[in-house]
Motif scaffolding. Structure first.
Motif, PDB file in Angstrom:
ATOM      1  N   VAL A 142     -19.820 -14.088  24.499  1.00  0.00           N
ATOM      2  CA  VAL A 142     -21.159 -14.047  23.989  1.00  0.00           C
ATOM      3  C   VAL A 142     -21.083 -14.160  22.214  1.00  0.00           C
ATOM      4  O   VAL A 142     -20.340 -13.648  21.668  1.00  0.00           O
ATOM      5  N   THR A 143     -22.286 -14.564  21.790  1.00  0.00           N
ATOM      6  CA  THR A 143     -22.175 -14.505  20.369  1.00  0.00           C
ATOM      7  C   THR A 143     -23.470 -13.590  19.833  1.00  0.00           C
ATOM      8  O   THR A 143     -24.525 -13.860  20.308  1.00  0.00           O
ATOM      9  N   ALA A 144     -22.988 -12.613  19.163  1.00  0.00           N
ATOM     10  CA  ALA A 144     -24.115 -11.372  18.793  1.00  0.00           C
ATOM     11  C   ALA A 144     -23.937 -11.279  17.032  1.00  0.00           C
ATOM     12  O   ALA A 144     -23.259 -11.940  16.513  1.00  0.00           O
ATOM     13  N   GLY A 194     -29.465  -7.798  25.689  1.00  0.00           N
ATOM     14  CA  GLY A 194     -29.607  -7.337  24.452  1.00  0.00           C
ATOM     15  C   GLY A 194     -29.930  -8.600  23.296  1.00  0.00           C
ATOM     16  O   GLY A 194     -29.973  -8.390  22.257  1.00  0.00           O
ATOM     17  N   GLY A 195     -30.127  -9.860  24.268  1.00  0.00           N
ATOM     18  CA  GLY A 195     -30.198 -11.025  23.362  1.00  0.00           C
ATOM     19  C   GLY A 195     -28.942 -11.758  22.751  1.00  0.00           C
ATOM     20  O   GLY A 195     -29.195 -12.856  22.125  1.00  0.00           O
ATOM     21  N   ARG A 208     -30.641 -13.418  31.087  1.00  0.00           N
ATOM     22  CA  ARG A 208     -31.874 -13.764  31.103  1.00  0.00           C
ATOM     23  C   ARG A 208     -32.197 -14.977  30.127  1.00  0.00           C
ATOM     24  O   ARG A 208     -30.921 -15.403  29.603  1.00  0.00           O
ATOM     25  N   THR A 209     -33.090 -15.643  30.137  1.00  0.00           N
ATOM     26  CA  THR A 209     -33.406 -16.832  29.033  1.00  0.00           C
ATOM     27  C   THR A 209     -34.182 -16.097  28.099  1.00  0.00           C
ATOM     28  O   THR A 209     -35.133 -15.515  28.338  1.00  0.00           O
ATOM     29  N   ASP A 210     -33.983 -16.627  26.711  1.00  0.00           N
ATOM     30  CA  ASP A 210     -34.807 -16.063  25.770  1.00  0.00           C
ATOM     31  C   ASP A 210     -35.979 -17.397  25.561  1.00  0.00           C
ATOM     32  O   ASP A 210     -36.174 -18.085  26.380  1.00  0.00           O
TER      33      ASP A 210
END
Length: 245
Positions: A94-96, A120-121, A109-111
């Motif tokens: 993931v890219t955070a 956490g997005g 989920r989808t944003d």
């Protein structure tokens, strides 16, 4: 006798750190994808300022890092289309904030713009390092065992699953994420399988962790009693020397 107290104090400091780790394991026994941790210890030989017939060097106790068990946790079915579990060794990339991270937490989920993200997005990356965007108008999401994401007859992308030659390259950064702190490059986890509608549970065994907590508590008490005995012995020695004079 002061050396004995210092050694005991060093042991207590390590035990307190170990107790924190055990308590954290127990607290995360129901956390998706959590991996159990344990404290490694070692002796730290130091030369005492003086030794009147005592042992030299004095061996203090110190922490030697935290070990993490990346063993597979139990998979449980949720039937939620964006819940994913990895069967086998590997991590979602993931890219955070701060760069690329890795996780086993598949509660996705989808944003607001349709990107596939973690709770956490953090945006989930595909096998080529790009983001995966879903369109709700294209129908139900289907994710195959190799990570291929489809909506209807259209292939949307492929969830990337990666691993490392040595898992010691990964360091915990919080929010159930790991960071690559080495020069090792993440490699595709060819043998891993993605399971849609399932989540991987923690690999913590609560009974074992509670037993460890009891053992650590008792070790701390034994060390305290030893230090109290040494302090009492020193006090009596000083009193006797004072009366002798």
């Amino acid at each position: 006798m002061d050396n004995t107290l210092y050694v005991g104090l060093s042991h207590q400091m390590v035990l307190r750190r170990e107790m924190d780790i055990v308590a954290n394991n127990i607290a995360n026994s129901d956390t998706t994808g959590f991996k159990v941790e344990s404290l490694m210890q070692k002796t730290d030989p130091r030369s005492p300022p003086f030794a009147l017939g005592g042992s030299s060097p004095v061996k203090f106790v110190t922490a030697d890092g935290v070990a993490r068990d990346f063993g597979q946790g139990a998979l449980r079915r949720t039937d939620a289309p964006l819940d994913l579990a990895i069967e086998g060794q590997g991590f979602f990339k993931v890219t955070a904030e701060g760069g690329e991270r890795f996780t086993r937490d598949g509660r996705l989920r989808t944003d607001e713009i349709g990107r596939l993200v973690t709770q956490g997005g953090a945006a989930v990356l595909d096998d080529g390092g790009g983001e995966i965007t879903l369109n709700p108008e294209k129908g139900q999401v289907s994710i195959a065992a190799d990570g291929t994401v489809s909506q209807g007859d259209e292939r949307v992308g492929k969830v990337g699953v990666f691993t490392f030659e040595s898992l010691s390259a990964l360091e915990k950064t919080g929010d159930n994420l790991f960071q690559n702190t080495s020069n090792l490059q993440a490699q595709p986890a060819a043998e891993a399988r993605v399971r849609q509608g399932m989540l991987e549970g923690s690999n913590v065994q609560p009974i074992l962790e509670i037993t460890r907590m009891i053992e650590v508590s008792r070790a701390y008490e034994r060390t305290s009693r030893m230090m109290d005995s040494e302090s009492e012995l020193a006090r009596r020695t000083v009193e006797r020397m004072g009366r002798a004079q």
